[in-house]
Design a protein around this motif. Structure first.
Motif, mmCIF file in Angstrom:
data_model
loop_
_atom_site.group_PDB
_atom_site.id
_atom_site.type_symbol
_atom_site.label_atom_id
_atom_site.label_comp_id
_atom_site.label_asym_id
_atom_site.label_seq_id
_atom_site.Cartn_x
_atom_site.Cartn_y
_atom_site.Cartn_z
ATOM 1 N N ARG A 1 -50.992 19.395 -28.905
ATOM 2 C CA ARG A 1 -51.287 19.394 -27.550
ATOM 3 C C ARG A 1 -50.956 20.675 -26.966
ATOM 4 N N LYS A 2 -51.485 21.624 -27.712
ATOM 5 C CA LYS A 2 -51.254 22.985 -27.049
ATOM 6 C C LYS A 2 -52.460 24.074 -27.430
ATOM 7 N N GLY A 3 -53.493 23.617 -27.748
ATOM 8 C CA GLY A 3 -54.796 24.202 -28.023
ATOM 9 C C GLY A 3 -54.616 24.864 -29.458
ATOM 10 N N VAL A 4 -53.750 24.430 -30.433
ATOM 11 C CA VAL A 4 -54.006 25.277 -31.694
ATOM 12 C C VAL A 4 -55.106 24.840 -32.452
ATOM 13 N N ALA A 5 -55.249 23.593 -32.473
ATOM 14 C CA ALA A 5 -56.438 23.157 -33.160
ATOM 15 C C ALA A 5 -57.735 23.818 -32.921
ATOM 16 N N ARG A 6 -57.959 23.785 -31.456
ATOM 17 C CA ARG A 6 -59.144 24.220 -30.967
ATOM 18 C C ARG A 6 -59.272 25.879 -31.334
ATOM 19 N N ALA A 7 -58.185 26.406 -31.108
ATOM 20 C CA ALA A 7 -58.036 27.923 -31.575
ATOM 21 C C ALA A 7 -58.247 28.279 -32.963
ATOM 22 N N VAL A 8 -57.929 27.531 -33.779
ATOM 23 C CA VAL A 8 -58.135 27.507 -35.328
ATOM 24 C C VAL A 8 -59.486 27.182 -35.659
ATOM 25 N N LEU A 9 -60.052 26.141 -35.060
ATOM 26 C CA LEU A 9 -61.370 25.613 -35.422
ATOM 27 C C LEU A 9 -62.454 26.910 -35.191
ATOM 28 N N ARG A 10 -62.360 27.387 -33.888
ATOM 29 C CA ARG A 10 -63.226 28.623 -33.234
ATOM 30 C C ARG A 10 -62.747 29.848 -34.132
ATOM 31 N N ALA A 11 -61.670 29.915 -34.721
ATOM 32 C CA ALA A 11 -61.609 31.244 -35.547
ATOM 33 C C ALA A 11 -62.429 30.986 -36.980
ATOM 34 N N VAL A 12 -62.075 29.808 -37.345
ATOM 35 C CA VAL A 12 -62.655 29.421 -38.743
ATOM 36 C C VAL A 12 -64.625 29.432 -38.569
ATOM 37 N N GLU A 13 -64.903 28.954 -37.419
ATOM 38 C CA GLU A 13 -66.381 29.108 -36.922
ATOM 39 C C GLU A 13 -66.779 30.458 -36.814
ATOM 40 N N ASP A 14 -65.995 31.304 -36.132
ATOM 41 C CA ASP A 14 -66.210 32.871 -36.100
ATOM 42 C C ASP A 14 -66.216 33.462 -37.511
ATOM 43 N N SER A 15 -65.221 33.218 -38.120
ATOM 44 C CA SER A 15 -65.248 33.783 -39.494
ATOM 45 C C SER A 15 -66.330 33.335 -40.389
ATOM 46 N N ALA A 16 -66.646 32.175 -40.580
ATOM 47 C CA ALA A 16 -67.729 31.828 -41.246
ATOM 48 C C ALA A 16 -69.300 32.227 -40.793
ATOM 49 N N ARG A 17 -69.260 32.322 -39.376
ATOM 50 C CA ARG A 17 -70.541 33.011 -38.612
ATOM 51 C C ARG A 17 -70.592 34.587 -39.052
ATOM 52 N N GLU A 18 -69.600 35.128 -39.208
ATOM 53 C CA GLU A 18 -69.456 36.785 -39.460
ATOM 54 C C GLU A 18 -69.958 36.852 -40.857
ATOM 55 N N ALA A 19 -69.583 35.717 -41.662
ATOM 56 C CA ALA A 19 -69.999 36.040 -43.087
ATOM 57 C C ALA A 19 -71.441 35.396 -43.399
ATOM 58 N N GLY A 20 -72.224 35.274 -42.117
ATOM 59 C CA GLY A 20 -73.507 35.011 -42.477
ATOM 60 C C GLY A 20 -73.899 33.511 -42.529
ATOM 61 N N ARG A 21 -72.720 32.492 -42.303
ATOM 62 C CA ARG A 21 -73.111 31.026 -42.478
ATOM 63 C C ARG A 21 -73.685 30.621 -41.105
ATOM 64 N N LYS A 22 -74.597 29.689 -41.014
ATOM 65 C CA LYS A 22 -75.269 29.079 -39.937
ATOM 66 C C LYS A 22 -74.823 27.748 -39.484
ATOM 67 N N ARG A 23 -74.071 27.233 -40.601
ATOM 68 C CA ARG A 23 -73.609 25.612 -40.194
ATOM 69 C C ARG A 23 -72.324 25.639 -40.774
ATOM 70 N N LEU A 24 -71.547 24.601 -40.298
ATOM 71 C CA LEU A 24 -70.155 24.219 -40.882
ATOM 72 C C LEU A 24 -70.209 22.697 -40.760
#
Length: 157
Positions: A92-115
């Motif tokens: 309830r502090k925004g941690v999960a959303r921040a982690v999910l966004r960071a994972v998505e960004d990391s995957a995207r930066e590595a060339g992934r198009k879908r999670l």
């Protein structure tokens, strides 16, 4: 407390902070499903760049959340989200959303198009979280494909 005091670091899957959080996650899943938690084969090296990453969130210096991605499929365009967890101190502090966004960004930066990801019906909070963050039901895949309680989701990055 706000996410202003939140730091997300890429760590090895075998780092003490990662191991501690994943242990807590598996205990939570085990209690929900009366099982070992998750029998999906996972090799720590699958989270090594460039074919994956594992991220740990620290709130005021304490590890409170984690998630990783690993390559999925053979075309290099898809990644699978694994071991997403937020400890009670980070909820309830925004941690999960921040982690999910960071994972998505990391995957995207590595060339992934879908999670993509798997979860189950005894994780209603996770299902609500993923759908609220743009994930849609996809055909089941992976280790638990064919199990009646599995729910698979995906999102274009």
């Amino acid at each position: 407390m706000s996410v202003e005091h939140l730091e997300i670091r890429q760590l090895p899957f075998t780092a003490p902070e990662s191991v501690s959080l994943v242990t807590d996650l598996l205990a939570d899943l085990g209690a929900r499903y009366n099982s070992s938690g998750d029998d999906t084969p996972v090799d720590a090296s699958e989270f090594d760049p460039p074919n994956g990453a594992f991220l740990v969130a620290f709130l005021d210096g304490e590890p409170v959340g984690c998630a990783g991605w690993r390559s999925h499929g053979t075309d290099g365009e898809e990644a699978e989200l694994k071991r997403m967890y937020t400890a009670p101190a980070g909820r309830r502090k925004g941690v999960a959303r921040a982690v999910l966004r960071a994972v998505e960004d990391s995957a995207r930066e590595a060339g992934r198009k879908r999670l993509i990801l798997e979860c189950g019906v005894k994780q209603p909070e996770a299902i609500a979280f993923y759908t609220a963050n743009g994930y849609e039901r996809i055909p089941d895949f992976g280790y638990y494909k064919g199990y009646p309680d599995v729910r698979s989701f995906g999102r274009t990055l």
